[in-house]
Motif scaffolding. Structure first.
Motif, short mmCIF file in Angstrom:
data_model
loop_
_atom_site.label_atom_id
_atom_site.label_comp_id
_atom_site.label_asym_id
_atom_site.label_seq_id
_atom_site.Cartn_x
_atom_site.Cartn_y
_atom_site.Cartn_z
N ARG A 176 2.23 1.82 -3.44
CA ARG A 176 1.22 2.35 -4.36
C ARG A 176 0.95 3.82 -4.08
O ARG A 176 0.86 4.63 -5.01
CB ARG A 176 -0.09 1.54 -4.26
N GLU A 177 0.80 4.16 -2.80
CA GLU A 177 0.51 5.56 -2.45
C GLU A 177 1.67 6.48 -2.80
O GLU A 177 1.47 7.67 -3.04
CB GLU A 177 0.17 5.65 -0.96
N LEU A 222 0.84 -1.20 0.00
CA LEU A 222 0.00 0.00 0.00
C LEU A 222 0.87 1.25 0.00
O LEU A 222 0.61 2.21 -0.74
CB LEU A 222 -0.93 0.00 1.21
N ALA A 223 1.95 1.24 0.81
CA ALA A 223 2.83 2.40 0.88
C ALA A 223 3.48 2.67 -0.48
O ALA A 223 3.61 3.83 -0.90
CB ALA A 223 3.91 2.18 1.94
N THR A 272 4.25 1.91 -7.94
CA THR A 272 3.73 0.58 -8.29
C THR A 272 4.48 -0.03 -9.47
O THR A 272 4.98 -1.16 -9.39
CB THR A 272 2.24 0.66 -8.63
N TRP A 299 -1.68 -4.91 -0.80
CA TRP A 299 -2.73 -4.27 -0.01
C TRP A 299 -4.11 -4.89 -0.26
O TRP A 299 -5.05 -4.61 0.47
CB TRP A 299 -2.76 -2.78 -0.32
#
Length: 255
Positions: free
Chosen positions: A135-136, A132-133, A140, A171
């Motif tokens: 992607r944010e 998730l980190a 990615t 995630w």
């Protein structure tokens, strides 16, 4: 380019040998002779022998959840490719995010496994994907590229169509969250483009790329309709026969 869909069930650390046999019997009772979709069951190591017996004579294939790159030696708790082959295993999951996270597996170590699997005529299911980190942070594609290129280092053109790649956004594993269809297809198309650069268009179009982030019957049809999503590496939904069978049927309908 026609690519046969793949539905692989990763049972993770679930099911005793007795429970695994019961689940496998329920699944083959309905789709055991299915040939339009490649079906792979990946029980824990302790259930491989028992499930292998159940799958004898069926179209459903048997997969391992991991393996060590060495042939044998002082590697307590590990399993070799040769050991898997003696149990009639045909596929093996490598580089799963849980092993990257909990066991500290690196791309270089995973690559050794991929090469060892291919040397022993096992079909690797190479897992790639971002946290998730990541992607944010907008990284990615960079993460996926590192995983793909690192995992496939040294894989020869004549071997690449034996490899299955599974994109698993970390995630979305076991969280109930799912990448949107557009998000999933974007990364799958990016992986296909990477493969094209590495191996050429003809071979890249033959490689199956699976989605591995909480695919279930409710979202399978939409995901499987995308041109670069060739099936699913299924976690939670593979632990219940009805949901797994419904996923196989969704893949058959999408072919």
């Amino acid at each position: 380019m026609f690519r046969k869909k793949v539905i692989a069930g990763n049972w993770k650390m679930n099911k005793t040998a007795t429970e695994a046999v019961a689940l496998a019997k329920d699944i083959i009772g309905e789709v055991g002779r299915e040939t339009s979709v490649d079906i792979v069951l990946c029980p824990p190591f302790t259930a491989l022998a028992a499930v292998a017996h159940v799958l004898e004579g069926q179209a459903v294939k048997l997969g391992g959840q991991n393996m060590h790159p060495e042939k044998s030696g002082a590697y307590t708790g590990e399993v070799s490719a040769e050991m898997l082959r003696t149990l009639y295993v045909t596929h093996v999951i490598l580089g799963h995010s849980e092993r990257r996270t909990y066991c500290g597996e690196t791309d270089a170590f995973i690559n050794k496994k991929v090469l060892a699997a291919l040397a022993h005529e096992l079909k690797p299911i190479l897992c790639v994907g971002e946290t998730l980190a990541e992607r944010e942070a907008g990284s990615t594609l960079a993460v996926v590229q590192r995983h793909v290129e690192g995992g496939l280092a040294g894989v020869k053109p004549e071997q690449i169509t034996t490899v299955i790649i599974a994109y698993e956004p970390v995630w979305a594993i076991g969280t109930g969250k799912v990448a949107t269809t557009a998000q999933a297809q974007e990364v799958h198309a990016f992986i296909r483009d990477l493969l094209t650069k590495l191996y050429g268009t003809t071979l890249a179009q033959k490689v199956r790329i699976l989605y591995g982030g909480s695919m279930k019957p409710a979202n399978a049809a939409e995901l499987l309709a995308e041109k670069d999503i060739d099936g699913g590496l299924i976690g939670g939904a593979s632990l219940e026969a009805r949901s797994f069978i419904d996923l196989v049927k969704a893949a058959d309908a999408a072919k």
